[in-house]
Design an enzyme around this catalytic site. Structure first.
Site, PDB file in Angstrom:
ATOM      1  N   GLU A 181      14.591  -8.881  -4.938  1.00 27.59           N
ATOM      2  CA  GLU A 181      13.566  -7.850  -5.121  1.00 27.59           C
ATOM      3  C   GLU A 181      13.525  -7.503  -6.606  1.00 27.59           C
ATOM      4  O   GLU A 181      14.172  -6.572  -7.080  1.00 27.59           O
ATOM      5  CB  GLU A 181      13.879  -6.651  -4.228  1.00 27.59           C
TER       6      GLU A 181
ATOM      7  N   HIS B 191      13.461  -0.827  -4.685  1.00 31.01           N
ATOM      8  CA  HIS B 191      13.455  -2.019  -3.840  1.00 31.01           C
ATOM      9  C   HIS B 191      12.064  -2.655  -3.883  1.00 31.01           C
ATOM     10  O   HIS B 191      11.195  -2.241  -4.648  1.00 31.01           O
ATOM     11  CB  HIS B 191      13.819  -1.661  -2.402  1.00 31.01           C
TER      12      HIS B 191
ATOM     13  N   GLU C 285      10.102   1.626  -2.330  1.00 36.45           N
ATOM     14  CA  GLU C 285       9.631   0.256  -2.091  1.00 36.45           C
ATOM     15  C   GLU C 285       8.382   0.071  -2.942  1.00 36.45           C
ATOM     16  O   GLU C 285       7.343   0.674  -2.706  1.00 36.45           O
ATOM     17  CB  GLU C 285       9.321   0.043  -0.610  1.00 36.45           C
TER      18      GLU C 285
END
Length: 731
Positions: free
Chosen positions: A361, A496, A589
């Site tokens: 990631e 992430h 995210e």
């Protein structure tokens, strides 16, 4: 067998060839395990198949009639559960290695054009079309590289585009909307925990009007090229075109696929914009940023070099240090940025960003490298916002918590690393499940009524099993824990990739074995505030026209979610940070694409720049102060700061300073320390930029004063002696 037959066909195309069952068996075609797509009319149920070497529009230049007697095939019905597939064997002449049909591939397959944007969602759903689809959840809009399915087959969020079983000529089409130079294709099979479906070979066609099509040709033979595709559902397979083609539309035409499965694929198209010096073509949207920063992916050596350059450019506000090493010996470098780097200033809060916990990631890693460049440059320019941030806050940036995993992913390449390769550290440990589970002992103590009188609701100690030499704890995890314990962090975010959402603790469900369950902390209001601040200032999350990344539409909830209500994560860094230290941490995210191509980094920086800065500024939210000894005016370390109505306390740093994140409101705050009388006061948090000062002076108890005097060898003062005698008389 097909090599032999096509070789015969090359010299005598009009001759019919018939093989007996023994011949087919010897050549390995007794039990074919791929399904073929007819090029012209479907073959009858008999053993005779008609193969065409012409184009897919039905025009045939030559036909070879081949009679093959095969053993009876078993057509599998829909599986109830997953079973390992048999190795695929091609059962048609279009994927042979004969001289007439060999695909001329470069010796080394390396992308030369960037991705068109199926995975990153720059290509919208209405740019995708298909000949047919088994269901809406398997429609062309799901044919994106690395897209992930929901838990249930047949829902609206399945893991690929799949043509109908009876579709004789399946195709998936992408409209680039502008004349584009297509140079390659990357494919995967269907993401599913219930089925095996993938395409084993395909052809490629192009068009400028979606009506007239031409195919990609072999350079040597001039015939339609057939590209080898996948042998498993997840590994991305790259095929570069023998000759790049300029067109607006591109089609992938599956030729063969795994027997018993369906024609299913996920794809990314490699494409370069076409220059138009005359300005006759529609203008292509350009991804970019006005900031002159280093927009590229950095491996370990390049990252270390860039951090050194930033430190040399801004030596007065930066310091590079290491908190430990990875399993393979790579250092975990941190960039500290402050007006007094290297020291904790009394009253100045400490904040951190951590990226690269999962090595594949990669976006968070690059955003932190960009952030340190930006802060350095803007500080030198005298930008007031950045100047205030660096003079009032001590910032720590850890761009790569899992450098071993990143090196694995980096060497595979941004488009070929897949969904999981490089996620774990070199030992195969998922670092976000590797922190000590402090949730379970806390909840058990709460159920027994022991919190907070017998068991504290904060700074829970490491379990004994976790400290043993043979405990399965990664060196990267141990290094971060020591870092957390050494510096009094107040605020953090863990960066992430693979989704667009901000999740907050708790990450672990309170009900044992529950897959998902709303499990809030006592600081639910603060965590929702922090999460909303990042999500509300992130351009991509705020785009009203964006589609969900995979199987959940987080925009319905403001792009934030309680981590446990999404999926349970025992041993997460967020939960550990909250229960073992003072630090409040969320997970961001950042993008649907875990490892975006470097040409997308400028836009990703613009998407996140303001959010990264605004989130850091939230450390000013709430109350802050110093707890001092009333007699000596010396700060008291490890004093406990409790807020009425919130069953989670924080403690002071070694200088007596503390920070308590709170949303606007009126609070009753109590400070206590061993050997001191407690003190309580009211503190009001407003919407104005804070933090609100809330200081305490504590008075020592008689017992504490006596201990200190006796320890110093002094005589007990008469007033203290009389007070002690009165206390004894009361007892």
């Amino acid at each position: 067998m097909w090599c032999l037959l096509l070789a015969l066909a090359t010299f005598a195309p009009a001759v019919g060839v018939s093989l007996g069952a023994s011949g087919a068996s010897v050549l390995g075609l007794a039990s074919p395990t791929t399904t073929e797509a007819p090029v012209s009319t479907p073959a009858p149920r008999s053993s005779q198949a008609e193969l065409s070497a012409g184009n897919e529009n039905g025009t045939s230049e030559q036909h070879v009639r081949i009679r093959v007697i095969k053993k009876k095939k078993i057509i599998m019905k829909k599986r109830k559960k997953l079973t390992p597939p048999r190795p695929p064997v091609t059962a048609r002449a279009s994927v042979t290695t004969s001289p007439a049909r060999t695909l001329d591939l470069p010796e080394k397959q390396e992308p030369d054009c960037p991705p068109l944007g199926l995975e990153s969602l720059r290509v919208s759903d209405n740019q995708l079309d298909a000949s047919s689809s088994q269901s809406f959840g398997l429609g062309p809009h799901r044919g994106r590289l690395n897209i992930q399915s929901g838990l249930e087959d047949g829902d609206l969020f399945d893991g690929a585009w799949c043509a109908e079983q009876q579709d004789a000529k399946p195709w998936l089409q992408v409209d680039a909307r502008h004349p584009t130079r297509f140079s390659g294709i990357i494919t995967q099979g269907r993401n599913s925990i219930w089925r095996y479906d993938w395409v084993t070979s395909y052809k490629v066609q192009f068009s400028n009007d979606s009506l007239t099509w031409w195919g990609s040709k072999n350079r040597s033979s001039g015939m339609d090229a057939v590209f080898p595709a996948n042998s498993d559902p997840e590994t991305p397979v790259l095929n570069l075109l023998p000759e790049p083609q300029v067109a607006r539309f591109i089609r992938l035409l599956p030729q063969t696929w795994l027997q018993g499965g369906a024609s299913c694929l996920r794809a990314e198209i490699l494409a370069c914009p076409v220059s138009d010096p005359n300005g006759l073509l529609p203008e292509v949207p350009v991804l970019g940023s006005s900031d002159t920063l280093d927009f590229r992916h950095h491996d370990y050596k390049a990252m270390r070099k860039l951090m050194k350059q930033v430190n040399e450019q801004c030596p007065n506000i930066t310091r590079v240090y290491s908190i430990g090493r990875s399993h393979q010996g790579l250092k975990l470098y941190v960039m500290e940025m402050s007006d007094q780097p290297g020291e904790h200033e009394l009253g100045e809060p400490e904040v951190r960003y951590v990226a690269g916990m999962h090595g594949n990631e990669a976006l968070g890693r690059e955003l932190l490298l960009l952030l340190m460049q930006f802060l350095c440059r803007e500080f030198l320019r005298g930008d007031p916002r950045v100047t205030r941030l660096l003079t009032e806050t001590r910032i720590h940036l850890l761009p790569s918590m899992n450098p071993d995993g990143y090196e694995t992913a980096f060497h595979r390449g941004s488009e070929l690393v897949g969904w999981a390769e490089g996620r774990w550290n070199h030992q195969g440990i998922d670092l976000n499940h590797n922190f000590a589970d402090l949730n379970t002992p806390l909840w058990e103590a709460e159920d027994d009524g022991l919190v907070p009188d017998s068991v504290p609701n904060h700074h829970l100690p490491l379990p004994t099993y976790y400290t043993l030499p043979n405990a399965t704890v990664a060196p990267e995890t141990r290094a971060v824990i020591k870092w957390m314990e050494r510096i009094p962090f107040v605020l953090s975010a863990n960066l992430h990739g693979g989704e667009l959402v901000v999740s907050y603790p708790f990450d672990m469900t309170r009900t044992p074995w529950a897959a998902r369950e709303l499990t809030p902390t006592p600081d639910e209001a603060v965590f929702r505030w922090l999460s909303t601040v990042y999500a509300g200032t992130n351009w991509a999350m705020q785009d009203p026209d964006r589609r969900p990344c995979h199987s959940q539409d987080f925009s319905l909830y403001g792009n934030i979610i309680n981590g446990a209500d999404w999926h349970t994560v025992p041993g997460s860094m967020n939960d550990f940070s909250y229960l073992h230290t003072n630090c409040f941490e969320v997970t961001v995210e950042l993008s649907c694409d875990k490892f975006p191509h470097e040409n997308e980094l400028p836009q990703e920086w613009e998407n996140n720049k303001d959010a990264l800065l605004t989130y850091l500024e939230q450390v000013r939210m709430g109350i802050a102060g110093v707890v001092k000894d009333k007699d000596t005016e010396i700060g008291i370390a490890d004093a406990v700061i409790a807020v009425d109505g919130i069953n989670h306390d924080v403690t002071t740093a070694w200088g007596g300073d503390y920070w308590r994140l709170l949303t606007p409101g009126d609070y009753v705050v109590t400070a206590s320390a061993e050997g001191y009388h407690t003190a309580t006061r009211s503190c009001r948090v407003t919407f104005e930029e804070g933090p609100v000062p809330c200081n305490f002076h504590l008075t020592k108890t008689p017992k504490q004063r006596l201990r200190e005097l006796l320890a110093a060898g002094a005589k007990v003062p008469p007033d203290l002696r009389r007070r002690l005698e009165r206390l004894r008389g009361q007892n």
